[in-house]
Structures are given as structure tokens and as C-alpha cells.
Design an enzyme around this catalytic site. Structure first.
Site, short mmCIF file in Angstrom:
data_model
loop_
_atom_site.label_atom_id
_atom_site.label_comp_id
_atom_site.label_asym_id
_atom_site.label_seq_id
_atom_site.Cartn_x
_atom_site.Cartn_y
_atom_site.Cartn_z
CD GLU A 158 10.40 12.26 11.52
OE1 GLU A 158 11.27 11.27 11.88
OE2 GLU A 158 9.18 11.27 11.99
CD GLU A 171 13.27 3.52 7.98
OE1 GLU A 171 12.46 4.65 8.10
OE2 GLU A 171 13.07 3.74 6.90
CB CYS A 189 13.43 8.16 7.78
SG CYS A 189 13.66 7.89 7.25
N GLY A 237 7.39 4.56 8.65
CA GLY A 237 6.17 5.94 9.11
C GLY A 237 6.53 6.06 9.44
CB SER A 238 3.97 7.86 11.93
OG SER A 238 3.29 7.36 12.49
CB THR A 239 7.37 6.92 16.36
OG1 THR A 239 8.39 7.19 16.08
CG2 THR A 239 7.04 6.18 17.92
CD GLU A 240 -0.20 8.80 15.98
OE1 GLU A 240 1.10 9.47 14.59
OE2 GLU A 240 -1.14 9.21 16.33
CE LYS A 255 -1.67 2.56 3.95
NZ LYS A 255 -1.74 3.94 3.03
N GLY A 266 3.63 2.68 13.85
CA GLY A 266 4.42 1.79 14.03
C GLY A 266 3.96 0.77 15.21
P1 NAI Z 1 1.63 7.87 9.07
O1 NAI Z 1 2.49 6.67 9.89
O2 NAI Z 1 0.77 8.04 9.23
O3 NAI Z 1 1.91 6.83 7.44
C1 NAI Z 1 2.36 6.64 7.26
C2 NAI Z 1 1.87 4.89 5.82
O4 NAI Z 1 1.28 4.72 6.85
C3 NAI Z 1 1.15 5.01 5.15
O5 NAI Z 1 0.59 4.60 3.78
C4 NAI Z 1 -0.60 5.50 5.45
O6 NAI Z 1 -1.77 5.32 5.15
C5 NAI Z 1 -0.15 3.26 6.70
N1 NAI Z 1 -0.82 3.83 7.76
C6 NAI Z 1 -1.91 5.15 9.00
N2 NAI Z 1 -2.16 4.54 9.68
C7 NAI Z 1 -2.01 3.63 9.62
C8 NAI Z 1 -2.74 2.75 10.54
N3 NAI Z 1 -3.41 2.73 11.68
N4 NAI Z 1 -2.37 1.07 10.07
C9 NAI Z 1 -1.69 0.58 8.94
N5 NAI Z 1 -1.19 1.59 8.27
C10 NAI Z 1 -1.39 2.73 8.21
O7 NAI Z 1 2.28 8.63 8.74
P2 NAI Z 1 1.69 10.32 8.24
O8 NAI Z 1 0.52 10.70 8.86
O9 NAI Z 1 2.03 10.70 6.65
O10 NAI Z 1 3.17 11.84 8.79
C11 NAI Z 1 3.02 12.27 9.75
C12 NAI Z 1 4.80 11.91 11.10
O11 NAI Z 1 4.92 10.73 10.86
C13 NAI Z 1 5.48 12.61 9.53
O12 NAI Z 1 5.04 14.09 10.08
C14 NAI Z 1 6.37 12.02 10.12
O13 NAI Z 1 7.15 12.84 11.37
C15 NAI Z 1 6.78 11.28 10.09
N6 NAI Z 1 7.10 9.84 8.87
C16 NAI Z 1 8.31 8.80 8.68
C17 NAI Z 1 8.56 8.74 8.13
C18 NAI Z 1 9.42 7.70 7.97
O14 NAI Z 1 10.53 7.96 6.98
N7 NAI Z 1 9.99 6.90 8.96
C19 NAI Z 1 7.35 9.06 7.29
C20 NAI Z 1 6.41 9.27 7.20
C21 NAI Z 1 5.85 10.17 8.40
MG MG Z 2 -0.52 9.18 10.29
#
Ligand code: NAI
Ligand code: MG
Length: 491
Positions: free
Chosen positions: A400, A269, A303, A247-250, A195, A252
Site C-alpha cells: 500500500e 478496518e 484505504c 489504520g495500518s495493517t501493522e 482518539k 491492526g
Molecule cells: P497507523 O496505523 O500508525 O495510525 C492510525 C491510528 O492508529 C492513529 O490514530 C495512530 O495514532 C494510532 N496508532 C498508532 N500506533 C498505535 C498503537 N500501537 N496502538 C493503538 N493505536 C495506534 O497508520 P500511520 O502510521 O498513520 O500510516 C501508516 C500507513 O498505514 C499508511 O501509509 C497507510 O498505508 C496505512 N493507513 C491505512 C489507513 C486506512 O484507512 N486503512 C489509514 C491510515 C494509514
Molecule cells: Mg504508524
């Protein structure tokens, strides 16, 4: 461009030359009005759609499916069937051929992918063309090389594929994160349901076309678009054997909670607040370039971005002066302009988060520097920003920001630099700038970070494992280590 110190001349010659615009043509990309879900090698009509836009001007680009649990169920079933129907039993040398084909096709179509990546995600074309695309192809080439050598990579351990991998990726490096996930999974004989992030689905959807060109058997890779709800459906799907998430730590943490006790494998990650540490013997001009690359590359949506700069006190003033001067020469604007250094912020939500954290920095007492900068009227933009006078307790030094915002802190001794750098719940990357090799090694051994760069920053290579400590996650991607999460061992 901002005011720089210009030499005074007797004769009146034009001295305010600026860059003419150098737009990359978008004609090479054909975007469909509407995309379905790519399942079992077919496009299935989505039950529900949403609009994906260009962050540079909020132009609607296409209607994209909001994947339902039923869509996810179909994708997982297609992946399971492809796994059982021959993909997992195919000799590694045959799997490698498909990976090589995909890599070659990405190279052939790289301009098309680069334009689409910049359009849908907002990153400068210079970066998508010179970083994202070459690295994405390199990952497929690299893992193609491992596909028939797994027995040598893990001698006497009888490596076998895991099964169906559910992969959830973010919006900061859409195609590159896809490559990081898909290439090792296929090399090891797994099948995939991936996804992409909701704001950047288009290059993953164009990638489906590459899969068809490569004649990859139907169902080996399935792409389901949608937001977090679709991601959650993949995590909850019973017939998925492994989840890989960036994606986000939250989120994760949430995924780890959901998977606890299920026996499914997981790699995470996540976020980070990297320390970039400059000692007083460092080559300052090179360090400034590294600092700029560390935090303003990809608008700071990285990240491992070097968002906390630690400067040894004795060079604090000259370094900050050089940095501010360099900041004034960064060109912020249209991602499709070949001269652009800093493009558009990926989404309205991310812009809001950056603004909120920057406001907190001002409120808590840090000093803000932003060079004069004309921002386009439409779209999502943020001026490259440096904070000085930052205390470790400020939110801008701890959270972050994921935007073009740098916090500068100081230290006196290597021990103090180390203690401050490690004083964070995360641990993904770090940078050390010094002339002394012994100091680099001393620091690298003690920094609690998965990657430590020395006299450089944000360098990536498919052969080099990447991943975190603590709340930055676990598991490694890249290198031989990157194969392990996709294998089980019949010992
Ligand atoms: P996110 O963690 O919500 O999104 C990342 C991916 O996870 C997207 O594909 C999203 O659709 C999916 N996702 C969201 N909620 C989910 C759930 N409950 N179960 C499974 N998949 C889910 O990150 P978001 O909201 O786009 O960004 C928020 C913050 O996270 C950013 O401001 C940044 O600080 C951090 N982030 C870190 C990244 C990294 O590379 N480590 C990448 C993106 C965001
Ligand atoms: Mg999010």
C-alpha cells in the site's frame, strides 16, 4: 497546467489561459492556540503538548495534548459513568434526538469544518466541502434513524449496548471516520473514548463544540488526542468493552494480539491494494474518470484506493494514452483553492513513504510517468504518478503506497483478471468496468473484496456496509451491519 495539444491558429489569440486562484477564506475558522483533552464534557489541561501543522506550508496551527495513560483513564472513567448514569438506559427515540441534532449542527457549520479539515489535513476544499462533510452529517442522520428501531433491525434477539467503546481513527478522513465510529456507537446506547490521528486532531476538537451545542450529556463522547502511545493506552484500558480501529495493517495486527484472550470486542478496518479492472468493452472516457477518481482522490490517501489498474490487453495503449493526457490536467496545489484537484500530502512521514516506494518501482524496472507540474516550494507535495510495465512481484504492485501513485498491469481473460486481482493478502474493495451486466455479477461474486464498484469507484453511502476480507480487517461499518459491533444480544 501542463502542455496539452492546442489547436494551431492563424490569428494570435491567447491560448494558455490558466485558472485564476480561487481561495476559500479561512476567516470562518477560529483555531485556539492550545487545546486540552475533552473529558466528561470539560477541557482538561494536558500534561504534555505537541504542535499540529498545516501540511500545505508547515504553518503551526495549534498546540494539542499528547494524551497520557492517566488522561485515557479519566476519559474511560467519564465514559463509564455516563453509560451507567442514564445514557445506556435512555429510550432509543431520545438518543436519536441527539444524533439528529449533531447531524444538523454539522450541516450548519459545514463550511467551517471543511476549511479546517483541508487546512489541517491537506485535502482539497472541493472534497472536504462536497464529500467529507455531507457524508459525515449523513452518517449521523442515518444512525439517528436506527436508534429507536434496533428491535426491528434484529427481531427476537433483544439488542443491548456493549458499554464503553474505544475508537482509534486515521488521518485520511478525520471527521468522516469520527462519524463512522461515533454515530453507530451512540445509536446503540454506548459511550465513547475516541482518539483522532496525531496529524489531524483539529476537526475532532471542533466537534466537541458541536457536542456541547447539541447538549449531549457530559461523558458520552470523550476525545483524547495524542499519537500511537495514546492509542495503545486506550487498547490496554481494562474498562473498555470494545475497540474499533481504522489504520495500518501493522497496528491492526498489534491490537489484535493485545486483545487476544481479554474478551473485548474488536473491529479492524485496515490497508488494501484495490484492483480496478477495465475490460475492452468499457466506456473508456468514463473509465478514465473513474480511474482518476479511484487513485488521485484525496491524494490517494484512501484505504480503498484503486491503486492497481488491470487493463485488458487490447485497449491498453489507448487507455494509457487517455489516462496520461487526463493526468496532465489535474491541478495540484493549495488545498484551500476551490480549483485544486490534488492537495498536499498529509505529513512528512507519509511523503517519505511514498517517495521510497516510488523509487523502488523505478529501480525494479517499471516505467514512470509524471506530468509536468509546478509544486509549491513549502509543504508536502507529490506529483500524480502512473507506473506502466509493472510486474505483479514489484513492491509497487503489492504494498500500500497510500499516495497518488497508480500501477498499471494487463490481462487477457476475465479468469486472469480475477486471479491477479485476488492475488494479494488484502481484500477491501475493487472496481469493474464493462458494458456487460453478466460479467459484472460474475466478477463481483468471485472478487475477494468487501466492496465491488461497477462502472464507478469510491462511492460511499451510510446505508451501505463497508469492510474487508483477509488482512484488510473484519467487521462492517455503515448500514444495518454497522450496528452489530456495538450491540450484544440477550438471546
Ligand atoms: P497507523 O496505523 O500508525 O495510525 C492510525 C491510528 O492508529 C492513529 O490514530 C495512530 O495514532 C494510532 N496508532 C498508532 N500506533 C498505535 C498503537 N500501537 N496502538 C493503538 N493505536 C495506534 O497508520 P500511520 O502510521 O498513520 O500510516 C501508516 C500507513 O498505514 C499508511 O501509509 C497507510 O498505508 C496505512 N493507513 C491505512 C489507513 C486506512 O484507512 N486503512 C489509514 C491510515 C494509514
Ligand atoms: Mg504508524
Amino acid at each position: 497546467m501542463a502542455e496539452l495539444d492546442k489547436p494551431k491558429r492563424e490569428v494570435d489569440v491567447p491560448s494558455d489561459w490558466t485558472y485564476a486562484s480561487a481561495p476559500e477564506s479561512r476567516d470562518i475558522v477560529h483555531i485556539r492556540e492550545r487545546y486540552g483533552q475533552f473529558i466528561g464534557g470539560e477541557w482538561l489541561e494536558p500534561a504534555e503538548t505537541y504542535e499540529t501543522i498545516a501540511p500545505r506550508d508547515e504553518e503551526p496551527l495549534a498546540a494539542v495534548g499528547q494524551g497520557t495513560p492517566e488522561d485515557v483513564g479519566r476519559a474511560v472513567a467519564a465514559a463509564r459513568a455516563a453509560y451507567a448514569d442514564g445514557w445506556s438506559a435512555l429510550p432509543g427515540s431520545e438518543r436519536a434526538k441527539y444524533l439528529f441534532r449533531i447531524a444538523r449542527l454539522l450541516q450548519e457549520r459545514s463550511r467551517e469544518f471543511a476549511v479546517l479539515e483541508s487546512l489541517n489535513g491537506g485535502k482539497p476544499i472541493k472534497e472536504s466541502r462536497d464529500v467529507d462533510l455531507p457524508l459525515a452529517a449523513a452518517h449521523f442522520f442515518y444512525y439517528a434513524g436506527w436508534a429507536d428501531k434496533l428491535e426491528y433491525a434484529f427481531p427476537n434477539r433483544r439488542p443491548r449496548p456493549v458499554g464503553v467503546a474505544g475508537q482509534i481513527i486515521p488521518w485520511n478522513f478525520p471527521l468522516l471516520m469520527l462519524a463512522w465510529k461515533v454515530a453507530p456507537a451512540l445509536a446503540c446506547g454506548n459511550t465513547v473514548v475516541l482518539k483522532p490521528a496525531e496529524t489531524t486532531p483539529l476537526t475532532a476538537l471542533l466537534f466537541c463544540d458541536v457536542l456541547r451545542q447539541a447538549e449531549l450529556p457530559a461523558g458520552v463522547v470523550n476525545i483524547v488526542t495524542g499519537d500511537g502511545r495514546t492509542g495503545a493506552a486506550i487498547v490496554e484500558s481494562e474498562d473498555v468493552d470494545k475497540i474499533a480501529f481504522t489504520g495500518s495493517t501493522e497496528v491492526g495486527k498489534e491490537i489484535q494480539r493485545r486483545l487476544a484472550g481479554t474478551g473485548k470486542r474488536l473491529t479492524l478496518e485496515l490497508g488494501w491494494k484495490a484492483a480496478n479492472i477495465v475490460f475492452d468493452d468499457a466506456a473508456l472516457d468514463q473509465a478514465v474518470e473513474g480511474i482518476v477518481n479511484g487513485i488521485y482522490f484525496n491524494q490517494g490517501h484512501v484505504c480503498c484506493a484503486g491503486s492497481r489498474l488491470f487493463v485488458q490487453e487490447s485497449i491498453y495503449e489507448p487507455l494509457v494514452a487517455k489516462l496520461q493526457r487526463r493526468l496532465a490536467t489535474l491541478r495540484v496545489g493549495d488545498p484551500l483553492d476551490k480549483n485544486t484537484d490534488v492537495g498536499a500530502i498529509n505529513s512528512a512521514a507519509q511523503l517519505e513513504k511514498i517517495r521510497e516506494l516510488v523509487a523502488s518501482g523505478v529501480e525494479e524496472g517499471a516505467e514512470i510517468y509524471q506530468p509536468p507540474c509546478d509544486l509549491p516550494e513549502k509543504g508536502y507535495w507529490f506529483v500524480p504518478t502512473v507506473f506502466t510495465n509493472v510486474a505483479q512481484s514489484y513492491r509497487i504492485a503489492q504494498e500500500e503506497i497510500f499516495g497518488p501513485v497508480l500501477s498499471v498491469l494487463t490481462f487477457r481473460t476475465p479468469e486472469e483478471a480475477l486471479e491477479k486481482a485476488n492475488n494479494t493478502p488484502y481484500g477491501l474493495s475493487a472496481g469493474v468496468w464493462t458494458e456487460k451486466g453478466s460479467r459484472i455479477l460474475w466478477m463481483a461474486q468471485r472478487l475477494r473484496a468487501g466492496v465491488v464498484w461497477a462502472n464507478t469507484f469510491n462511492r460511499f453511502d451510510p446505508t451501505s456496509p463497508f469492510g474487508g476480507y483477509k488482512e484488510s480487517g473484519f467487521g462492517r461499518e455503515g448500514g444495518r451491519h454497522g450496528l452489530e459491533p456495538y450491540l450484544r444480544f440477550e438471546e
